[in-house]
Design a protein around this motif. Structure first.
Motif: not given
Lengths: 384, 384
Positions: B82-85, B106-107, B119-124
């Motif tokens: 997961l890339a936090l850009i 990619e976020l 958004a990070v929590e959702e993707k995880l």
């Protein structure tokens, strides 16, 4: 923070990276062809700065040693010396002549004033047997620049020699040794030449050699005849500061690459910006514009604020080192040097630190007003 | 004038004299007790900066090499990353993972924005098999600082590793590797560590070692197991950049002597002053205050003035180097670094040069207004 320091005292001045790099090469021997070629190149370059065809020597001592070299080689006990004093360093030049037994005639114009040519002319007429005239190009203690051309024209009509202390001026302010009739010019490494202290440079005219060769004062380390004896071989009579010679060539190369006219114009610009900024802050300048130095600006401490307290804040909180007053104006003024490796941003730093320190002492300062005045000078938008 | 340069790009940053002095000692062998003791001392000091008990390695490569070290040792082909850009360097971190065969999620939050934790929590939650999360502490291309503590708290609940690009942040902005759950922290020498480029520093957590030891991607120079094998002997698997190690210890000594809290407070002060000055000049900041970096400030070019033209004037006429835009904001912004060997006067220089250059482009600037705003911040007299 550690190491974040801005040296704005009139020597030592900041040393450029290129000069440090030159000085960090391994030290070589001084009785070698390599050193002789270096010395020859340095003298050729120095002659351009001095604007002279006279002999130029590089001596391993500080500026005071250069002044003593001038005196020891031209003043015998009982000789009449006319000292033109405009501050602490004029006083020092006179003290050296006194130490060599000169009969001193002092013309003291006071701190902040320049030499009055009429007074010089009168003294020269009054004492046709004056042997040397001691003058200061840039009086470091006051930021006053004297009219060496004018003094030279008066002295040239007499048998006297003109000895000039150019320690803090040469390299920042133009000097024309031959055209102005400077018989011995003295300068040093740690001011406009952008080097650490330890070297002096002197030029000696034909007229001076006549006196030098017959002089009766004791001299050994400061002997100009000893220098002259090995001059053609590009040697030095005693061990030279080799590392500083490496640095001196690098500094001269920087000055010549910039162009001497540009170097002098840069110093004039920095002085004008500094003076405009000081005025914009409501502070008083020691020297009038007419005789203001391009290398250093002396400023009266503001009403109710001790100049040395202000300097302490500026040093401690902003890392900027200004010089204090000397002699008659000790504790009353502070001095901002803008000579040598100095450019626009140094003036901005100096003025900005001054503004903040003034605010901290409770002085009613308009933050940014001094910086603005300096910026206007840099942009050619000076308020007349 | 020659050599009068002010480096305000986000790396390399200015190197302090004490660090140059340390680096100018003659280079020694690296398979010696002396080097081992040096490396041990450096790691002890780095652990204080990283706030970690994890293993810390000093690698001879630049920051990108550190990012590749993190990826090569944790990402096997097909692994979910997961890339936090939030800008150019987030994109680079993702590109490295892609090169190692990661299945990228990619976020991209866009240039000027920070990571949105929701958004990070959702993707995880959506991908419980994510193996690594790539985050940027300080996004150098935008001057945005991401909430590593917040990201760390989310990742800690999952089996994923948190790999953090701290290249331009660590040393300027506090990071708590252990408390925040950073599994691999990557940083480099040429930013807040006040050194020339050439060294990278990484820390590796216990959780990370489980993955590192079993990873299937090819690695040799970037092999963390190879580093670990000789770590107890304070040795390096391949030849280290010995001179930069000398400099690194000197830089760490400076940072610890100042006190890390003071170092971080200094950077915060410089950022606040820079932002206040930019606002006072009527220019727009790229990042909001909420997520603004303390190490670098990105500014939109003013209406009608090309940002890169402005930078050219600032560099050519005032010797001050700002960085330009990258990626999506190329040509539209300029960036002022205030990291590492940087203090109040550097902000004054940057703002003063910016003011003059703006005036020269015809932008309606009030000279001195930006400097004044910065001075007020330094004096604790900010206009709220």
């Amino acid at each position: 923070m550690q190491d974040k320091e801005y040296l704005m005292i009139p020597g030592p001045t900041p040393v450029p990276p290129a000069v440090y790099a030159a000085m960090s090469r391994p030290v070589g021997g001084h009785r070698t062809d390599e050193f002789a070629r270096l010395y020859m190149r340095i003298v050729e370059k120095l002659k351009k700065v001095f604007q002279t065809e006279n002999d130029v020597f590089v001596l391993t001592n500080s500026g005071t040693g250069a002044l003593e070299t001038a005196v020891a080689n031209t003043v015998s006990p009982g000789d009449k010396a006319l000292a033109l004093i405009t501050g602490n360093f004029g006083e020092r030049f006179a003290a050296i002549a006194r130490a060599y037994g000169a009969e001193l005639i002092e013309l003291n114009f006071g701190y902040g004033n320049d030499v009055d040519l009429k007074a010089v002319e009168e003294k020269l007429n009054e004492h046709p047997d004056i042997k040397v005239v001691l003058a200061t190009q840039n009086e470091t203690s006051t930021g006053v620049c004297n009219d060496i051309a004018g003094i030279g024209a008066l002295v040239a009509r007499t048998p006297a020699l003109l000895l000039v202390d150019g320690v803090s001026g040469v390299g920042a302010i133009e000097i024309k040794v031959d055209e102005w009739g400077v018989d011995i010019l003295c300068t040093a490494s740690q001011k406009a030449f952008m080097l650490p202290p330890g070297l002096a440079m002197v030029s000696v005219s034909e007229k001076a050699w006549q006196v030098v060769n017959g002089n009766r004062s004791p001299r050994f380390y400061f002997s100009l005849p000893a220098c002259k004896k090995v001059y053609g071989k590009w040697n030095t009579p005693y061990t030279p500061s080799v590392t500083l010679f490496y640095g001196l060539e690098a500094a001269l190369d920087m000055m010549l690459a910039e162009g001497l006219d540009n170097v002098y114009a840069r110093h004039a610009l920095l002085a004008r910006a500094t003076r405009a900024a000081v005025r914009a802050l409501g502070l008083k300048l020691l020297a009038e514009d007419r005789c203001a130095s391009n290398a250093l600006t002396a400023v009266w401490g503001p009403e109710g604020v001790a100049a040395d307290e202000l300097r302490k804040i500026i040093k401690k909180q902003y890392g900027v080192a200004f010089a204090g007053g000397q002699g008659d104006v000790k504790g009353k003024i502070f001095r901002i040097a803008h000579m040598g490796f100095s450019d626009k941003m140094d003036v901005i730093i100096a003025i900005s630190a001054l503004e903040m320190a003034l605010a901290q002492t409770g002085y009613p300062v308009q933050l940014g007003a001094g910086v603005k005045a300096a910026q206007e000078v840099f942009l050619g938008r000076e308020q007349k």
